[in-house]
Design a protein around this motif. Structure first.
Motif, mmCIF file in Angstrom:
data_model
loop_
_atom_site.group_PDB
_atom_site.id
_atom_site.type_symbol
_atom_site.label_atom_id
_atom_site.label_comp_id
_atom_site.label_asym_id
_atom_site.label_seq_id
_atom_site.Cartn_x
_atom_site.Cartn_y
_atom_site.Cartn_z
ATOM 1 N N ILE A 298 0.868 -1.183 0.000
ATOM 2 C CA ILE A 298 0.000 0.000 0.000
ATOM 3 C C ILE A 298 0.905 1.234 0.000
ATOM 4 O O ILE A 298 1.590 1.511 0.990
ATOM 5 C CB ILE A 298 -0.922 0.024 1.225
ATOM 6 N N ARG A 299 0.906 1.972 -1.101
ATOM 7 C CA ARG A 299 1.760 3.150 -1.206
ATOM 8 C C ARG A 299 1.095 4.406 -0.653
ATOM 9 O O ARG A 299 1.743 5.263 -0.061
ATOM 10 C CB ARG A 299 2.150 3.385 -2.672
ATOM 11 N N ARG A 300 -0.179 4.560 -0.867
ATOM 12 C CA ARG A 300 -0.909 5.727 -0.365
ATOM 13 C C ARG A 300 -2.350 5.345 -0.083
ATOM 14 O O ARG A 300 -2.924 4.483 -0.755
ATOM 15 C CB ARG A 300 -0.926 6.881 -1.383
ATOM 16 N N ASP B 4 1.372 12.837 -5.681
ATOM 17 C CA ASP B 4 2.047 12.470 -4.437
ATOM 18 C C ASP B 4 3.106 11.392 -4.662
ATOM 19 O O ASP B 4 4.155 11.382 -4.010
ATOM 20 C CB ASP B 4 1.033 11.960 -3.408
ATOM 21 N N LEU B 5 2.814 10.473 -5.575
ATOM 22 C CA LEU B 5 3.706 9.340 -5.805
ATOM 23 C C LEU B 5 4.716 9.583 -6.920
ATOM 24 O O LEU B 5 5.643 8.781 -7.105
ATOM 25 C CB LEU B 5 2.869 8.102 -6.146
ATOM 26 N N GLY B 6 4.505 10.659 -7.679
ATOM 27 C CA GLY B 6 5.372 10.902 -8.825
ATOM 28 C C GLY B 6 5.100 9.953 -9.979
ATOM 29 O O GLY B 6 5.978 9.693 -10.805
ATOM 30 N N TRP B 7 3.862 9.422 -10.028
ATOM 31 C CA TRP B 7 3.481 8.529 -11.119
ATOM 32 C C TRP B 7 2.817 9.328 -12.228
ATOM 33 O O TRP B 7 2.134 10.337 -11.974
ATOM 34 C CB TRP B 7 2.476 7.480 -10.647
ATOM 35 N N ALA B 8 2.981 8.884 -13.465
ATOM 36 C CA ALA B 8 2.227 9.417 -14.595
ATOM 37 C C ALA B 8 0.972 8.565 -14.792
ATOM 38 O O ALA B 8 0.895 7.427 -14.305
ATOM 39 C CB ALA B 8 3.078 9.395 -15.856
ATOM 40 N N SER B 9 -0.007 9.099 -15.501
ATOM 41 C CA SER B 9 -1.231 8.328 -15.735
ATOM 42 C C SER B 9 -0.932 7.048 -16.507
ATOM 43 O O SER B 9 -1.636 6.039 -16.351
ATOM 44 C CB SER B 9 -2.248 9.172 -16.495
ATOM 45 N N THR B 10 0.122 7.048 -17.305
ATOM 46 C CA THR B 10 0.505 5.859 -18.061
ATOM 47 C C THR B 10 1.223 4.817 -17.202
ATOM 48 O O THR B 10 1.513 3.718 -17.677
ATOM 49 C CB THR B 10 1.405 6.247 -19.242
ATOM 50 N N ASP B 11 1.519 5.159 -15.960
ATOM 51 C CA ASP B 11 2.159 4.202 -15.043
ATOM 52 C C ASP B 11 1.149 3.289 -14.361
ATOM 53 O O ASP B 11 1.534 2.313 -13.707
ATOM 54 C CB ASP B 11 2.949 4.946 -13.957
ATOM 55 N N GLU C 74 -9.922 14.618 -9.580
ATOM 56 C CA GLU C 74 -9.100 15.295 -8.571
ATOM 57 C C GLU C 74 -8.380 14.284 -7.681
ATOM 58 O O GLU C 74 -7.210 14.466 -7.323
ATOM 59 C CB GLU C 74 -9.985 16.222 -7.730
ATOM 60 N N ILE C 75 -9.076 13.219 -7.308
ATOM 61 C CA ILE C 75 -8.473 12.175 -6.474
ATOM 62 C C ILE C 75 -7.307 11.521 -7.212
ATOM 63 O O ILE C 75 -6.209 11.350 -6.663
ATOM 64 C CB ILE C 75 -9.526 11.124 -6.087
ATOM 65 N N ALA C 76 -7.540 11.152 -8.468
ATOM 66 C CA ALA C 76 -6.489 10.511 -9.255
ATOM 67 C C ALA C 76 -5.283 11.428 -9.407
ATOM 68 O O ALA C 76 -4.135 10.995 -9.234
ATOM 69 C CB ALA C 76 -7.037 10.119 -10.627
ATOM 70 N N ALA C 77 -5.535 12.697 -9.697
ATOM 71 C CA ALA C 77 -4.437 13.641 -9.889
ATOM 72 C C ALA C 77 -3.614 13.799 -8.616
ATOM 73 O O ALA C 77 -2.370 13.863 -8.663
ATOM 74 C CB ALA C 77 -4.988 14.990 -10.342
ATOM 75 N N GLU C 78 -4.282 13.851 -7.469
ATOM 76 C CA GLU C 78 -3.570 14.023 -6.208
ATOM 77 C C GLU C 78 -2.720 12.796 -5.872
ATOM 78 O O GLU C 78 -1.556 12.923 -5.469
ATOM 79 C CB GLU C 78 -4.551 14.300 -5.068
ATOM 80 N N LEU C 79 -3.275 11.607 -6.053
ATOM 81 C CA LEU C 79 -2.522 10.396 -5.766
ATOM 82 C C LEU C 79 -1.309 10.275 -6.684
ATOM 83 O O LEU C 79 -0.193 9.950 -6.235
ATOM 84 C CB LEU C 79 -3.422 9.171 -5.912
ATOM 85 N N LEU C 80 -1.510 10.527 -7.966
ATOM 86 C CA LEU C 80 -0.405 10.427 -8.918
ATOM 87 C C LEU C 80 0.687 11.446 -8.605
ATOM 88 O O LEU C 80 1.888 11.119 -8.647
ATOM 89 C CB LEU C 80 -0.916 10.625 -10.346
#
Length: 344
Positions: free
Chosen positions: A198-200, A257-264, A249-255
């Motif tokens: 669980i990362r976030r 925070d983790l430094g992930w791109a949507s393609t990740d 907004e939820i997806a954008a915040e999680l990504l």
């Protein structure tokens, strides 16, 4: 000593009875084929499982029944027994009773004793809250294994004899959207190869000065016969307008925070309001390589059970490095919830 990584060892789920399709629902309530076709076309939920037998009005299974079954399956899959569980957390909007708390009934049935237990009263965000509490308890150190449960018994709040034709849309929509079910996960603070970390976990109230999108009343002695007060009502127009934007907004915040791109993101577990709403939400999230995990079309919206049904389908597919994003919006007072997992 604080644990750095919390793993999901296993997931288990439970549904009551056989699936009830839209044709069966229409027959019971005396609605015509046009109504059935409307549910298929505009709601997109084809079936649901109900704990209440509509023909006899008898409750066939309680939330404690379903939660115990789901938890036992998760524990069996993780290879842990009652003595291995250090904390139990349940998230639900529909407990069996005000007291005793359903979480304690479930723990008792599983043979779990002498550990902290928590019951969180919340709608679709409750499973994420339970996951967060279990995770934080393990991260604080001293505890090794958490049992996290989410479930709903929505059907006990409906009148099987009601004339649906006389209900306004705010009440009618609930009869086709929701089903019953429970899910559970075993979390571990111990390293476990081949399990997701669980990362976030995100849980945030965003309802300041906003009217509730859904209200479910308690029935007490003073208001039991108040015919002017709807027991359940939902502002579906407000939900249609707000949930897709909040999901983005939820997806954008999680990504971020983790430094992930949507393609990740390899697997997307989107909000499960209805088949059609979920489709709209996913289209707006723009995660081109993610596999969408949706269950609402076949088991309906099971509230706090749903993330576990999604995880149950996702976990066997994961390989090293896979990333998972789960998103939920609770419309009662507008809560954002989400989690991010990564396969170890």
């Amino acid at each position: 000593m604080e644990a750095s990584e919390i793993h999901i060892l296993s997931v288990g789920t439970a549904l009551p009875g056989d699936p009830l399709d839209n044709a069966g629902l229409a027959r019971h309530f005396g609605m015509d084929a046009i109504w059935e076709q409307w549910v298929d076309a505009f709601v997109g939920t084809r079936a649901r499982h109900l704990s209440v037998d509509l023909s006899t009005r008898q409750l066939r299974s309680s939330l404690a029944d379903l939660s115990t079954r789901a938890a036992a399956r998760a524990m069996d899959a993780a290879g842990v027994g009652p003595g291995d569980i250090d904390v139990v957390v349940l998230g639900t909007a529909t407990p069996d009773q005000l007291m005793p708390a359903t979480v304690n009934v479930v723990a008792d049935r599983l043979g779990i004793d002498g550990v902290p237990t928590y019951q969180l009263q919340s709608g679709c965000a409750g499973a994420f809250q339970a996951l967060d509490v279990g995770r934080q308890m393990l991260r604080a150190g001293g505890l090794r294994t958490a049992l996290v449960i989410g479930g709903e018994l929505c059907s006990r709040h409906y009148d099987p004899g009601v004339d649906l034709a006389k209900l306004d849309s705010a009440e009618l929509v609930n009869f086709v959207l929701f089903g019953d079910g429970a899910g559970a996960a075993v979390l571990s603070a111990e390293p476990a190869s081949g399990t997701p970390v669980i990362r976030r976990v995100l849980n945030r109230l965003t309802g300041l000065n906003r009217e509730p999108g859904q209200v479910v009343e308690w029935t007490g002695a003073l208001d039991r016969d108040n015919a002017d007060r709807a027991h359940i009502k939902e502002d579906y127009k407000a939900i249609e307008e707000s949930v897709p934007a909040m999901s983005r907004e939820i997806a954008a915040e999680l990504l971020a925070d983790l430094g992930w791109a949507s393609t990740d993101v390899d697997y997307l577990l989107p909000p499960q309001l209805s088949g059609r709403m979920t489709q709209r939400i996913v289209e707006g999230l723009d995660m081109p390589v993610a596999e969408e995990i949706t269950r609402v079309d076949t088991i309906a919206n099971t509230g706090n059970a749903m993330p576990f049904f999604q995880l149950e389908q996702t976990l066997p597919q994961l390989v090293e490095g896979d990333r998972v994003l789960g998103i939920s919006v609770e419309s009662s007072k507008w809560l954002k919830a989400g989690f991010a997992l990564e396969m170890a």
